[in-house]
Design an enzyme around this catalytic site. Structure first.
Site, short mmCIF file in Angstrom:
data_model
loop_
_atom_site.label_atom_id
_atom_site.label_comp_id
_atom_site.label_asym_id
_atom_site.label_seq_id
_atom_site.Cartn_x
_atom_site.Cartn_y
_atom_site.Cartn_z
N ASP A 34 0.65 -1.24 -0.24
CA ASP A 34 0.28 -0.31 0.20
C ASP A 34 0.89 1.39 -0.18
OD1 ASP A 34 0.87 -0.22 2.35
OD2 ASP A 34 -1.01 0.20 3.59
N GLY A 35 2.50 0.99 0.64
CA GLY A 35 3.10 2.55 -0.34
C GLY A 35 3.85 2.48 1.30
N GLU A 36 3.14 2.31 2.15
CA GLU A 36 3.49 2.42 3.52
C GLU A 36 5.14 2.13 3.37
OE1 GLU A 36 1.63 0.42 6.99
OE2 GLU A 36 -0.50 2.09 6.07
N ARG A 86 11.89 27.16 5.62
CA ARG A 86 11.37 28.29 4.82
C ARG A 86 9.83 28.89 5.80
NH1 ARG A 86 13.59 27.64 -1.06
NH2 ARG A 86 12.97 25.47 -0.64
N GLN A 87 9.06 27.95 5.80
CA GLN A 87 7.74 28.23 6.29
C GLN A 87 8.48 28.64 7.96
OE1 GLN A 87 4.56 28.84 3.75
NE2 GLN A 87 3.49 28.83 5.80
N HIS A 119 17.75 27.70 7.19
CA HIS A 119 17.92 28.73 7.05
C HIS A 119 17.69 30.13 7.99
CE1 HIS A 119 16.17 31.76 3.62
NE2 HIS A 119 15.17 31.95 4.58
N ASP A 158 21.58 38.12 -1.43
CA ASP A 158 20.69 39.10 -0.30
C ASP A 158 21.00 39.39 1.13
OD1 ASP A 158 20.15 37.01 1.09
OD2 ASP A 158 18.38 36.73 -0.35
N LYS A 181 18.89 44.68 -5.32
CA LYS A 181 18.08 44.88 -5.81
C LYS A 181 17.28 46.11 -6.24
CE LYS A 181 15.41 41.36 -6.59
NZ LYS A 181 14.04 40.73 -6.59
N ARG A 183 14.69 49.21 -8.35
CA ARG A 183 13.37 48.83 -8.90
C ARG A 183 13.93 50.29 -10.14
NH1 ARG A 183 9.46 46.36 -10.82
NH2 ARG A 183 10.30 44.93 -9.12
C1 R5P Z 1 15.59 32.52 -0.01
O1 R5P Z 1 15.96 32.63 1.76
C2 R5P Z 1 17.03 31.20 0.29
O2 R5P Z 1 18.67 31.73 1.08
C3 R5P Z 1 17.66 31.50 -1.34
O3 R5P Z 1 17.57 32.44 -1.65
C4 R5P Z 1 16.44 30.65 -1.57
O4 R5P Z 1 15.52 29.72 -1.08
C5 R5P Z 1 17.30 30.02 -3.14
O5 R5P Z 1 15.76 29.60 -3.60
P1 R5P Z 1 15.57 29.79 -5.46
O6 R5P Z 1 16.31 28.87 -6.32
O7 R5P Z 1 14.13 29.55 -5.60
O8 R5P Z 1 15.89 31.25 -6.31
#
Ligand code: R5P
Length: 282
Positions: A34-36, A86-87, A119, A158, A181, A183
């Site tokens: 069953d995939g377990e 990241r979440q 992260h 960044d 960055k 704009r």
């Molecule tokens: C974001 O804050 C992380 O440090 C990476 O810059 C990010 O996860 C990179 O994502 P992607 O390769 O999709 O641009």
């Protein structure tokens, strides 16, 4: 002490075992009809180190099962790459804090947990056990030294990645900056180093994660337009989702490298020594 690893982290687990001069345990991995998932570990010891990156749902379940198999023993956990980290907050109403859910589930039965270049270190507070983050910045620096990239300009994509880029740059006394960055109009942005000029330079963009590659591909194209000689990309966790490697190559990046926290064809440096050192020092 013995080391046991999930299926997708067995090379790193083996390297950690070698660095600790101990055994890696043979594990049978299979699936029920069953995939377990089913796992059966070989001979466990009183002190166990469980190693596994959370790269998908199966690897998360494997970790839970391995930790459970170590019940009654001293168990330390290494999560080289922690997916879902990241979440780390509710960005919108109704969302979970996924990093917390994963951290709490993986804390049960574990005495101490180690992550690698997570992260955001605030995620460590979500574990209900002691948690510590390690860094492979020195290994990336050592790798750059081994290549023929002379006097590179190390760039963070960044401001958030600046501290990590500086740690890499310090290993070789190299210039370091981060990309800004600006704009220029509704649909035009300019990405350039904040303080330094990339013209004629070999640039190494360093980041914790390369996922879709979008961040670094855009930066690389702009740096090439600004006269950078060659652009390289080095990260800790090569998630490389959805054709990211090809995307980065076609953006003109000369070489894309990552560590073995996620085992890839382009894994060129290992987190094993830092992990073994941390485990040994405890
Ligand atoms: C974001 O804050 C992380 O440090 C990476 O810059 C990010 O996860 C990179 O994502 P992607 O390769 O999709 O641009």
């Amino acid at each position: 002490m013995k080391v046991i690893g999930t299926e997708r982290s067995q090379i790193l687990a083996g390297r950690i075992a070698d660095a600790l001069k101990t055994e890696i345990i043979d594990v049978k991995f299979s699936k029920f009809p069953d995939g377990e998932l089913y796992i059966r570990a070989g001979s466990l010891s009183d002190q166990m180190v469980v190693v596994g990156s959370v790269t998908d749902s199966d690897s998360f379940i494997e970790l839970l099962l391995l930790i459970d198999a170590c019940e009654g023993r001293s168990c330390r956990l290494v999560i080289p790459y922690m997916g879902y980290a990241r979440q780390d907050k509710k960005f919108r109403e109704g969302e979970p804090i996924s990093a917390r859910a994963i951290a709490l589930a993986l804390s049960r039965g574990v005495e101490e947990c180690f992550t690698v270049n997570i992260h955001d270190r605030k995620v460590l507070s979500f574990f209900s056990t002691k948690a510590r983050d390690l860094s492979v910045a020195e290994s990336i620096g050592a790798y750059i030294k081994e290549t023929n990239i002379a006097n590179p300009l190390v760039l963070a994509p960044d401001d958030g990645a600046s501290a990590f880029a500086q740690a890499v740059a310090r290993t070789g006394g190299w210039d370091c900056d981060h990309l800004d960055k600006t704009r220029l109009s509704g649909d035009t942005v300019r990405i350039a180093p904040r303080n330094l000029d990339a013209k004629g330079r070999d640039v190494v963009i360093v980041d914790d994660i390369i996922s879709t590659g979008g961040t670094i591909a855009t930066a690389a194209s702009m740096l090439t337009m600004q006269g950078a000689r060659h652009v390289y990309a080095a990260c800790v966790h090569g998630v490389l989702a959805g054709g990211a490697y090809a995307r980065l190559k076609s953006a003109g990046i000369r070489e894309i490298v990552c560590s073995d926290t996620i085992e890839r064809g382009c894994s060129r440096y290992s987190a094993a020594v830092q992990i073994a050192h941390a485990l040994d020092g405890c």
